[in-house]
Design a protein around this motif. Sequence first.
Motif, PDB file in Angstrom:
ATOM      1  N   GLU A   1      47.061  46.216  46.605  1.00  0.00           N
ATOM      2  CA  GLU A   1      46.708  46.167  45.174  1.00  0.00           C
ATOM      3  C   GLU A   1      45.438  46.959  44.872  1.00  0.00           C
ATOM      4  OE1 GLU A   1      46.107  42.965  41.525  1.00  0.00           O
ATOM      5  OE2 GLU A   1      47.068  42.363  43.400  1.00  0.00           O
ATOM      6  N   GLU A   2      45.459  47.656  43.712  1.00  0.00           N
ATOM      7  CA  GLU A   2      44.315  48.435  43.262  1.00  0.00           C
ATOM      8  C   GLU A   2      44.015  48.172  41.784  1.00  0.00           C
ATOM      9  OE1 GLU A   2      45.075  52.551  44.078  1.00  0.00           O
ATOM     10  OE2 GLU A   2      45.391  52.228  46.233  1.00  0.00           O
ATOM     11  N   THR A   3      44.225  46.937  41.335  1.00  0.00           N
ATOM     12  CA  THR A   3      43.977  46.612  39.921  1.00  0.00           C
ATOM     13  C   THR A   3      42.546  46.148  39.679  1.00  0.00           C
ATOM     14  OG1 THR A   3      44.614  44.291  40.193  1.00  0.00           O
ATOM     15  CG2 THR A   3      46.367  45.862  39.654  1.00  0.00           C
ATOM     16  N   TYR A   4      41.914  45.573  40.684  1.00  0.00           N
ATOM     17  CA  TYR A   4      40.558  45.033  40.597  1.00  0.00           C
ATOM     18  C   TYR A   4      40.457  43.917  39.545  1.00  0.00           C
ATOM     19  CZ  TYR A   4      40.009  49.367  43.127  1.00  0.00           C
ATOM     20  OH  TYR A   4      40.182  50.380  44.028  1.00  0.00           O
ATOM     21  N   LEU A   5      41.557  43.210  39.336  1.00  0.00           N
ATOM     22  CA  LEU A   5      41.551  42.045  38.468  1.00  0.00           C
ATOM     23  C   LEU A   5      40.770  40.917  39.120  1.00  0.00           C
ATOM     24  CD1 LEU A   5      45.358  42.088  37.555  1.00  0.00           C
ATOM     25  CD2 LEU A   5      43.496  42.517  35.938  1.00  0.00           C
ATOM     26  N   SER A   6      40.296  39.999  38.305  1.00  0.00           N
ATOM     27  CA  SER A   6      39.572  38.848  38.858  1.00  0.00           C
ATOM     28  C   SER A   6      40.487  37.980  39.713  1.00  0.00           C
ATOM     29  CB  SER A   6      38.980  38.015  37.719  1.00  0.00           C
ATOM     30  OG  SER A   6      40.014  37.518  36.872  1.00  0.00           O
TER      31      SER A   6
ATOM     32  N   SER B   1      45.223  40.242  44.335  1.00  0.00           N
ATOM     33  CA  SER B   1      45.754  39.724  45.594  1.00  0.00           C
ATOM     34  C   SER B   1      44.654  39.525  46.633  1.00  0.00           C
ATOM     35  CB  SER B   1      46.802  40.701  46.143  1.00  0.00           C
ATOM     36  OG  SER B   1      47.198  40.320  47.444  1.00  0.00           O
ATOM     37  N   LYS B   2      44.726  38.395  47.298  1.00  0.00           N
ATOM     38  CA  LYS B   2      43.809  38.092  48.397  1.00  0.00           C
ATOM     39  C   LYS B   2      44.440  38.417  49.758  1.00  0.00           C
ATOM     40  CE  LYS B   2      41.597  34.211  45.964  1.00  0.00           C
ATOM     41  NZ  LYS B   2      41.374  32.743  45.980  1.00  0.00           N
ATOM     42  N   VAL B   3      45.652  38.924  49.733  1.00  0.00           N
ATOM     43  CA  VAL B   3      46.399  39.175  50.967  1.00  0.00           C
ATOM     44  C   VAL B   3      46.514  40.683  51.171  1.00  0.00           C
ATOM     45  CG1 VAL B   3      48.521  38.735  52.251  1.00  0.00           C
ATOM     46  CG2 VAL B   3      47.708  37.069  50.551  1.00  0.00           C
ATOM     47  N   ASN B   4      46.084  41.150  52.309  1.00  0.00           N
ATOM     48  CA  ASN B   4      46.125  42.580  52.604  1.00  0.00           C
ATOM     49  C   ASN B   4      47.557  43.115  52.590  1.00  0.00           C
ATOM     50  OD1 ASN B   4      44.833  45.097  53.497  1.00  0.00           O
ATOM     51  ND2 ASN B   4      45.937  44.750  55.413  1.00  0.00           N
ATOM     52  N   ASN B   5      47.749  44.227  51.892  1.00  0.00           N
ATOM     53  CA  ASN B   5      49.034  44.927  51.840  1.00  0.00           C
ATOM     54  C   ASN B   5      50.165  44.072  51.274  1.00  0.00           C
ATOM     55  OD1 ASN B   5      50.339  47.407  52.194  1.00  0.00           O
ATOM     56  ND2 ASN B   5      51.263  46.756  54.127  1.00  0.00           N
ATOM     57  N   ARG B   6      49.830  43.170  50.357  1.00  0.00           N
ATOM     58  CA  ARG B   6      50.818  42.375  49.638  1.00  0.00           C
ATOM     59  C   ARG B   6      50.400  42.340  48.172  1.00  0.00           C
ATOM     60  NH1 ARG B   6      52.692  43.001  53.915  1.00  0.00           N
ATOM     61  NH2 ARG B   6      53.693  41.508  55.321  1.00  0.00           N
ATOM     62  N   MET B   7      51.368  42.511  47.266  1.00  0.00           N
ATOM     63  CA  MET B   7      51.016  42.552  45.843  1.00  0.00           C
ATOM     64  C   MET B   7      52.216  42.194  44.969  1.00  0.00           C
ATOM     65  SD  MET B   7      49.859  45.826  43.521  1.00  0.00           S
ATOM     66  CE  MET B   7      49.602  45.607  41.748  1.00  0.00           C
ATOM     67  N   HIS B   8      51.947  41.478  43.898  1.00  0.00           N
ATOM     68  CA  HIS B   8      52.943  41.290  42.845  1.00  0.00           C
ATOM     69  C   HIS B   8      52.847  42.486  41.913  1.00  0.00           C
ATOM     70  CE1 HIS B   8      55.028  37.511  43.365  1.00  0.00           C
ATOM     71  NE2 HIS B   8      53.910  36.984  43.808  1.00  0.00           N
ATOM     72  N   ALA B   9      53.673  43.502  42.186  1.00  0.00           N
ATOM     73  CA  ALA B   9      53.625  44.750  41.428  1.00  0.00           C
ATOM     74  C   ALA B   9      54.892  44.960  40.611  1.00  0.00           C
ATOM     75  CB  ALA B   9      53.419  45.923  42.377  1.00  0.00           C
TER      76      ALA B   9
END
Length: 393
Positions: free
Chosen positions: A87-92, A95-103
Amino acid sequence: MLTKEIQKLSEDFYEEIVSLRHCIHENPEIGFQEFQTAQLIIDTLEKYGIEYQSGIAKTGVVGVIKGKNPGKTVLLRADMDALILQEETYLSYASKVNNRMHACGHDGHTAGLLGTAIILNSLKEYFDGTVKLMFQPAEETEGGALPMIEEGVLENPKVDAAFACHLWGNTPEGKVEICHGPMMAACDCFELKIKGIGGHGAMPHLTVDPISIAAYIITMLQSVVSRRMDPLEPVVLSIGSINGGDGNNIIPDSVKITGTVRTLNEKVHQQIPKEMENIIKGVCDTYGANYDFYYQREFPVLINDSAMTDLAGKAFSKILGEENVKELEKPYMGGEDFAYLAQRVPSSFAYIGISKDMDHPILHHNPKFKFDDKNLKILSQGLAQIAVDFLKK
């Protein structure tokens, strides 16, 4: 009917639904590994006294809300898996999990359906019949819909209709798009291994060069679309990877090619792999190579039922106004395993817009994918209205 009550309850529980979405987004889990997400769903259903069954197709959960009297059964579905992506959104709540994202919005689908569950549970004295809430794993990978069907999600009680929504980056925020008939493509994948005879790059006449054969096959495969299919039938045949060889002066023994095929017509869907193999066999026979061809049918064409789509459109019109609900101009070539539900019961799938700027639509499966929490209200309210209207009909 019940529209004002649905909207008020959505507002009352909005902050809780947003909190659930953020929690899911911070802790993304990929297909068939959604254990924490499933537990969050279970905890929420238990909090509101909603009956449920868990562990369906490994991580799937089905909630059940029974109305005042017996009647029909409607199923509402949300997918809950994330992607392998940094993830690269920088939202508050990134994602706290490396290489995992709800995209792709599945965090919103899951939280939104929980919102629908809370709304309908609060209104169950005002409708007859049963609502099933299907929280499904693995839509992004091999698909969790079919395994859940095989484990009985459409039975006990028997489901009469099914509905789902997708938060959609190609649709303007505040709008909903419905579609009568085919909406998303059948999605297949293939792997081809060309087996030649390797040797020295300076003496190609002593080899059977799988790289030159692969290049010819890739070019020829495009003729399947351009010359073997009706030009009025949408078809996509894309090569995703080609791998073979390790040195600049070594002709390898083999080359592997992978790709995807997308179609909207079942006859074309059946014809494509036969046409592909005819070309592959012809080229390999000509140049003295062998091959292994593996073609995997994944999701079928998602075809919306006309009557259920009319119902969904009218329901969303009650929430947003008729001017904000429109017919999709053309189907998308992406795949969606809700199609398995649509094959078995009258169903409809809708797009809920999340894009604020249609000159720059939101890209799904992108590390910067994000959308406004307020769109959860439309999803929760829309699915609740659909369920009430179907059960009242």
